[in-house]
Design a protein around this motif. Structure first.
Motif, PDB file in Angstrom:
ATOM      1  N   UNK A  29      39.489  15.269  54.290  1.00  0.00           N
ATOM      2  CA  UNK A  29      38.306  16.117  54.209  1.00  0.00           C
ATOM      3  C   UNK A  29      37.116  15.283  53.737  1.00  0.00           C
TER       4      UNK A  29
ATOM      5  N   UNK B  49      34.767  15.270  51.791  1.00  0.00           N
ATOM      6  CA  UNK B  49      34.074  15.587  50.544  1.00  0.00           C
ATOM      7  C   UNK B  49      34.817  14.818  49.468  1.00  0.00           C
ATOM      8  N   UNK B  50      34.090  13.997  48.730  1.00  0.00           N
ATOM      9  CA  UNK B  50      34.792  13.035  47.897  1.00  0.00           C
ATOM     10  C   UNK B  50      35.304  13.595  46.585  1.00  0.00           C
ATOM     11  N   UNK B  51      34.743  14.704  46.136  1.00  0.00           N
ATOM     12  CA  UNK B  51      35.253  15.296  44.905  1.00  0.00           C
ATOM     13  C   UNK B  51      35.100  16.804  44.968  1.00  0.00           C
ATOM     14  N   UNK B  52      36.048  17.471  44.343  1.00  0.00           N
ATOM     15  CA  UNK B  52      35.994  18.933  44.403  1.00  0.00           C
ATOM     16  C   UNK B  52      35.083  19.481  43.309  1.00  0.00           C
TER      17      UNK B  52
ATOM     18  N   UNK C 118      34.473  28.250  54.935  1.00  0.00           N
ATOM     19  CA  UNK C 118      35.686  28.662  55.635  1.00  0.00           C
ATOM     20  C   UNK C 118      36.351  29.853  54.964  1.00  0.00           C
TER      21      UNK C 118
ATOM     22  N   UNK D  22      43.339  23.470  58.509  1.00  0.00           N
ATOM     23  CA  UNK D  22      42.254  23.547  57.524  1.00  0.00           C
ATOM     24  C   UNK D  22      41.279  22.376  57.542  1.00  0.00           C
TER      25      UNK D  22
ATOM     26  N   UNK E 240      36.159  25.218  48.215  1.00  0.00           N
ATOM     27  CA  UNK E 240      36.014  23.952  47.486  1.00  0.00           C
ATOM     28  C   UNK E 240      35.579  22.817  48.404  1.00  0.00           C
ATOM     29  N   UNK E 241      35.705  23.005  49.720  1.00  0.00           N
ATOM     30  CA  UNK E 241      35.286  21.947  50.646  1.00  0.00           C
ATOM     31  C   UNK E 241      33.865  22.195  51.157  1.00  0.00           C
TER      32      UNK E 241
ATOM     33  N   UNK F  79      46.995  10.343  60.464  1.00  0.00           N
ATOM     34  CA  UNK F  79      45.874  10.345  59.520  1.00  0.00           C
ATOM     35  C   UNK F  79      45.151   9.005  59.521  1.00  0.00           C
TER      36      UNK F  79
ATOM     37  N   UNK G 289      40.226  27.555  44.534  1.00  0.00           N
ATOM     38  CA  UNK G 289      39.208  26.799  43.790  1.00  0.00           C
ATOM     39  C   UNK G 289      39.808  26.528  42.407  1.00  0.00           C
TER      40      UNK G 289
ATOM     41  N   UNK H   8      44.900  13.931  43.600  1.00  0.00           N
ATOM     42  CA  UNK H   8      44.816  14.878  44.707  1.00  0.00           C
ATOM     43  C   UNK H   8      45.912  15.927  44.590  1.00  0.00           C
ATOM     44  N   UNK H   9      45.726  17.010  45.299  1.00  0.00           N
ATOM     45  CA  UNK H   9      46.699  18.096  45.300  1.00  0.00           C
ATOM     46  C   UNK H   9      47.455  18.097  46.621  1.00  0.00           C
TER      47      UNK H   9
ATOM     48  N   UNK I 241      48.893  16.427  51.745  1.00  0.00           N
ATOM     49  CA  UNK I 241      47.719  16.635  50.906  1.00  0.00           C
ATOM     50  C   UNK I 241      47.080  17.983  51.212  1.00  0.00           C
TER      51      UNK I 241
ATOM     52  N   UNK J 160      44.538  20.268  52.174  1.00  0.00           N
ATOM     53  CA  UNK J 160      43.221  20.033  52.786  1.00  0.00           C
ATOM     54  C   UNK J 160      42.125  20.935  52.214  1.00  0.00           C
ATOM     55  N   UNK J 161      42.523  21.987  51.513  1.00  0.00           N
ATOM     56  CA  UNK J 161      41.518  22.911  50.982  1.00  0.00           C
ATOM     57  C   UNK J 161      40.910  22.431  49.664  1.00  0.00           C
ATOM     58  N   UNK J 162      41.493  21.383  49.073  1.00  0.00           N
ATOM     59  CA  UNK J 162      40.963  20.866  47.811  1.00  0.00           C
ATOM     60  C   UNK J 162      40.624  19.386  47.939  1.00  0.00           C
ATOM     61  N   UNK J 163      39.347  19.030  47.881  1.00  0.00           N
ATOM     62  CA  UNK J 163      38.982  17.616  47.834  1.00  0.00           C
ATOM     63  C   UNK J 163      39.562  16.992  46.552  1.00  0.00           C
ATOM     64  N   UNK J 164      39.520  15.671  46.421  1.00  0.00           N
ATOM     65  CA  UNK J 164      40.118  15.043  45.236  1.00  0.00           C
ATOM     66  C   UNK J 164      39.514  15.563  43.932  1.00  0.00           C
ATOM     67  N   UNK J 165      40.355  15.580  42.909  1.00  0.00           N
ATOM     68  CA  UNK J 165      39.880  15.904  41.562  1.00  0.00           C
ATOM     69  C   UNK J 165      39.422  14.593  40.932  1.00  0.00           C
ATOM     70  N   UNK J 166      38.129  14.483  40.693  1.00  0.00           N
ATOM     71  CA  UNK J 166      37.585  13.253  40.112  1.00  0.00           C
ATOM     72  C   UNK J 166      37.060  13.588  38.723  1.00  0.00           C
TER      73      UNK J 166
END
Lengths: 90, 494, 489
Positions: free
Chosen positions: A52, A54-57, B193, B201, B231-232, B377, C53, C78-79, C275, C277-283
């Motif tokens: 995805x 987007x680099x961070x949530x 979305x 997704x 969140x995206x 990927x 979220x 990541x999740x 991974x 896809x609904x959650x970008x990385x947790x930074x």
């Protein structure tokens, strides 16, 4: 191919009727052949890149909703049979 | 008054503003004609009934205030059942509106109904709908494309002014091309979305269909907003897509790259190639530079897409297990649990959906995930980087929307691999998360619309609309009413 | 042959957050069916089209544990989705962390029989709880989604424990750590702290890792200990019989005191992780680290001892060791005090004044705690110090002291006021004592007769009555002497 399909059906909790098995197996085999092209790529990099863009949530603050949820949600969910809950693999 | 039905949304709003027609009056007319032509086209799974949830048309600040919109039945709505084109969700009444739907509702838009689609968005012809196929308004014997076939047909057949669709591998652009309307795929995350029933997704976008580019910009001004529930989501908070579309400076003297591999006569039909060459000349006449460019790894696009997409689908569709979703609720307690799962899932999903679930399960399963899923990927990453590199030399890319014009109903349904080939020109933008647009590029000699596609770098949505508008002005091949629809309109008694 | 056990623990703890992990439903631990499905929304019910979220608070809480364990905290994690079919899993997958746990490695000290040990941890990662299943008599099951989506931290050790006692001691310590940190209520009965051991045995001296079995659904420390002991014995018996241990999931059969395999065949489990896809990385940001550090430090335990300040990381092992080394408290008493921070602080404050640690401890443990279980009370450290001093000076006997304590507890008046109100400061005059003794002798013919027959010990019974009539104010030795004088003994 038939064995593979049986295994996948088991994992995905699907079944194919006897009538459609053969046809399905043929088409599925075509598909597997189609995506097999990906295997020819020799990419040894261990890192699997992000999907995805987007680099961070963004996270949410720890604030619960105060109102009950809008929209009608049933309050009672009934399912399954106790004796059979343990049957089959997870 | 019925000639109003052929207007674009912004033309219609000018009539509203001038007091020539009231939104509720137009909506009633719109619904009458939609019902009139529906038996021929079959765009809708659910058509709005008279008096269904009139929006607050007093809220006049909406960008598309008072305009009737059709919604692909893959987006949740509280006032219509939502089926995803699947038996497994038959009768499902969502308790919430998709964010894009809510934004339209709050902006004072009427909904004409829920449009037909390939089950869960899986298909390129709308023939995989569990309910019935939709017909192309240009030729009822042909498919409207898919999976947003009902949305495209509803806009082309004057059943709705604009439509909300979804695009995972071309599902907005390809039917837009087949039906001769404009189809827009925003950058990933530019439209929330939330409420888009997930198919794949990381590839799913909410997109939109309209009769011209200006209406697309107005749609984006309504639904292209950040959303805390996704969140995206990464939409800019206060973008004005209409202003960006009208900013000619941003595209003055820009360079458009033409992907050689997508102009290969072995891949693309002669009619489509000719239309693309015409489009190139249009751009040159409009002052754009044109450059031929190469995209490496084209042969891997579809395998990559057809691994990632089913993998995510197999996961997203796991919840339809008959415990709460799917025909099984309340669950039949005479069956064992495992019997119950199979008894609900097997007949609940159509053949194509089951095929993709099994393929997705296969590429993720122990022992195969590395060779298929992980490799796909990496390929996706390489494609994204390849596209980004291309954009160092050009501002936009031009390619056909589809290798052919609309094919016949039933022509490809028995050959999934051939069906998948229809996606070759559209999957790139989804894999690279970029915006893309399909514009009407004239008709083939046999009278079928041809789609011209432009791709821009991620987050250049406004600028892409500016280029599309530039093209639209110079090409003179914008939306026209399909002959069959014109005939119906002529015979339609208000 | 001699065998040793190789045990690793997987612990699931509910994180103490106000909202759920991926939606804004409040976290409410309901028990009754009547309250089922009150705290649910489309997200935690897994409705089509919903998206997760992440709750930031659960991240901070997990980081606090990471700091406590001296573990690595991933700045970038990541999740993933873990897939399986089960009725309590709304989406058909659980959103968890797989390849990149938020917390990696680390260690925790714990005490076994007063001896300090260290457990190495594998990881701790964020995930979500499932729905709760209610089993019905008609064989069906009812599902309660109030629990679905409650934030969970899964904390996994390396296979470091060599006995059931060790494993249980670690689990008890971890539970204390989570509670003192405020990261989790860690209540086993309520299901907010769930322990799943996996276990194998091997000959002593070997370092191989043999086939392990997992035990599920253990709901108390006693059951964990019993089931581990039974499972160790079962596996040893199998090897002794030249048998093989089969990998399986077991549950505890209380009635027959044995572990029995569940019918779920987990050998075939194929979770198809990928991974989310609904959650970008947790930074994580520097602000996140600063907040976790600040909240961790405010959960530390500070103690004045011998004029020095001592700081203890949240938990009990170090603190217990400190008490055992520096005071006369027994381990069981320390355990009680560490569960009861009010009592502990009262003890230390009383000791600051009095200096008689053991006596102060007795008053806190024997008198303060049972009474406080009934009512708040008004006891201050000064009360305890004063009563200890009165006892040391023999100004009160033990019965009187307890009465004084009770009055102080109830009314909050000073110990000296309580003594005078109860009249314990009045002395019994010699003439009064003579009169009372005479009366007691006159009223107890039978006892007198016993004494006359030679049962001299019976005079003690008379003494008791004298003490009672003087309400404990007579000095026992003086009263006894007076009785004997009047009886001519």
């Amino acid at each position: 191919m038939k064995e593979l399909l049986d295994h996948l059906c088991q994992l995905a909790r699907l079944e194919l009727s006897p009538g459609e098995r053969e046809e399905f197996a043929r088409k599925f085999s075509d598909l597997v052949g189609f995506v097999d092209a990906i295997k020819e790529l020799r990419d040894e990099s261990r890192e699997i890149p992000l999907q995805v863009p987007k680099e961070r949530m963004d996270t949410a603050p720890d604030e619960p909703r105060e109102e009950p949820c809008k929209g009608e949600l049933p309050r009672s969910y009934r399912a399954g049979h106790i004796g059979d809950l343990e049957e089959g693999e997870v | 008054m019925k000639e109003l039905l052929t207007l674009t949304a912004h033309e219609l709003m000018a009539k509203f503003a001038a007091g020539e027609v009231a939104p509720e009056e137009f909506y009633a007319l719109q619904m009458r004609f939609a019902r009139h032509i529906e038996p021929k086209v079959r765009s809708f799974l659910t058509l709005a009934e008279d008096g269904v949830s009139p929006p607050d048309v007093a809220a006049r600040d909406g960008a598309l205030w008072g305009v009737p919109v059709s919604i692909k039945d893959l987006l949740t709505t509280t006032d219509f059942p939502t089926t995803a084109g699947s038996r497994i969700l038959e009768g499902y009444a969502p308790p919430y509106d998709a964010t894009a739907v809510k934004l339209l509702r709050d902006a004072g838009n009427y909904f004409t109904g829920k449009t037909n689609l390939d089950e869960f968005g899986m298909g390129s012809s709308t023939e995989n709908s569990a309910y019935f196929p939709t017909h192309n308004p240009w030729d009822l014997a042909r498919v409207p494309g898919g999976s947003s076939g009902g949305s495209a047909a509803s806009v082309a057949a004057l059943q709705s002014v604009v439509s909300l669709g979804t695009d995972t591998g071309g599902s907005v652009r390809q039917p837009a091309g087949f039906c001769g309307v404009v189809g827009f795929l925003p950058t990933y995350g530019y439209v929330s979305r939330n409420g888009l029933i997930a198919f794949a997704s990381s590839l799913d976008h909410v997109g939109m269909l309209a009769r011209d580019v200006t209406d697309i910009a107005l749609m984006m001004n309504t639904v292209g907003r950040p959303d805390k529930l996704d969140a995206t989501s990464q939409a800019p908070a206060d973008a004005d897509y209409l202003a960006e579309m009208n900013d000619r400076e941003s595209v003055a003297g820009c360079t458009v790259g033409v992907i050689n591999q997508m102009m290969d006569p072995k891949l693309v039909s002669q009619d489509v190639l000719v239309a693309c060459e015409v489009a190139i000349r249009v751009l040159e006449n409009a002052g754009c530079g044109v450059k031929r460019v190469d995209l490496a790894g084209v042969e891997r696009l579809l395998p990559c897409y057809y691994i990632l997409c089913p993998a995510e689908a197999s996961s997203n569709l796991a919840r339809y297990d008959g415990i709460r979703y799917g025909a099984g609720f309340p669950a039949d307690i005479s069956r064992t649990l495992q019997q119950h799962y199979r008894a609900v899932r097997s007949p609940g999903f159509g053949e194509e959906v089951r095929r993709r679930i099994l393929l997705g399960t296969y590429v993720l399963s122990a022992g195969y995930a590395e060779a298929y899923y992980n490799q796909a990927r990496r390929v996706r990453h390489a494609i994204t980087e390849g596209i980004a590199e291309m954009f160092e030399g050009v501002d936009f890319l031009l390619l056909p929307t589809s290798p052919t014009t609309a094919f016949g109903l039933g022509e490809r349904i028995d050959d999934p691999v051939k069906m998948y080939a229809a996606d070759i020109c559209t999957v790139t933008a989804n894999l690279a998360s970029t915006p893309a647009i399909s514009l009407p590029g004239g008709l083939s000699p046999d009278g079928m619309p041809i789609g011209i596609q432009f791709i821009a770098p991620q987050k250049h949505d406004g600028r892409l609309l500016a280029l599309a508008r530039l093209y639209e002005e110079h090409a003179g091949t914008g939306y026209s009413v399909p002959p069959l629809v014109a005939e119906e309109l002529a015979g339609f008694e208000e | 042959m001699e065998y040793e056990a190789v045990i690793a623990l997987e612990i699931h703890a509910h994180l103490k957050t106000a909202r759920k992990q991926y939606c804004d439903c409040p976290v409410v631990n309901t028990r009754e069916l009547a309250d089922a499905n009150r705290y649910v929304c489309p997200v935690c019910l897994g409705h089509p089209g919903v998206l997760p979220v992440l709750n930031r608070e659960s991240v901070i809480l997990a980081m606090m544990l990471g700091i406590r364990l001296h573990a690595d905290i991933a700045r970038h994690s990541i999740f993933a989705r873990k897939h399986y079919f089960y009725p309590d899993l709304p989406k058909g997958y659980q959103i968890t962390q797989y390849q990149t746990p938020l917390v990696e490695g680390g260690e925790l000290e714990f005490l076994v029989d007063g001896e300090m040990r260290t457990a190495q941890l594998e990881r701790a990662h964020l995930e979500e709880d499932t729905a709760k299943i209610f089993y019905q008599d008609d064989g069906s099951i009812l599902l309660d989604y109030n629990r679905a989506g409650v934030p969970l931290l899964e904390i996994v050790t390396k296979p470091v424990f060599r006995s059931a006692a060790e494993a249980v001691a670690y689990a008890e310590e971890l539970r204390q750590v989570l509670r003192k940190l405020g990261v989790s209520d860690a209540n086993m009965e309520e299901g907010s702290f769930r322990c799943e051991p996996n276990i194998s045995v091997r000959p002593v001296g070997s370092d191989e890792l043999r086939t392990k079995c997992e035990i599920k659904n253990l709901n108390s420390f006693a059951v964990i200990r019993k089931s581990l002991d039974a499972e160790i014995a079962r596996q040893i018996a199998l090897y002794e019989d030249d048998g093989e241990v089969q990998h399986c999931t077991l549950r505890w059969d209380e009635e027959h005191a044995r572990t029995v395999p569940m019918r779920i065949k987990e050998t075939q489990a194929d979770y198809r992780y990928f991974d989310e896809p609904d959650l970008p990385p947790l930074v994580l940001t520097d602000d996140d680290f600063a907040e976790a550090r600040r909240r961790y430090e405010s959960a530390m335990f500070t103690l004045e001892w011998d004029g020095k300040e001592h700081r203890f990381a949240p938990g009990t092992a170090r603190l217990t060791r400190f008490f055992l080394d520096n005071t006369e408290l027994r381990e069981s008493e320390v355990a009680v005090l560490l569960e009861d921070e009010d009592a502990l602080r009262l003890l230390f404050a009383s000791n600051e004044i009095s200096g008689a640690f053991r006596e102060c401890a007795n008053w806190v443990l024997m008198e303060y705690r049972p009474r406080r279980a009934e009512a708040e009370g008004n006891i201050t450290p000064q009360h305890i110090a004063d009563i200890v001093a009165l006892r040391a000076d023999a100004k009160l006997n033990s019965t009187q002291a307890k009465e004084v304590f009770a009055l102080c507890f109830e009314r909050g008046i000073s110990a000296s006021d309580a003594v005078s109100e109860l009249g314990f400061d009045q002395v019994v005059s010699e003439s009064d004592l003579q009169e009372i003794c005479a009366q007691v002798i006159a009223d107890n013919d039978k006892i007198i007769a016993d004494i006359r027959k030679g049962k001299e010990q019976a005079v003690r019974a008379l003494l008791g009555q004298v003490m009672k009539l003087t309400r404990g104010k007579a000095k026992p030795d003086e009263a006894l002497a007076e009785l004997k004088r009047q009886l001519g003994m």
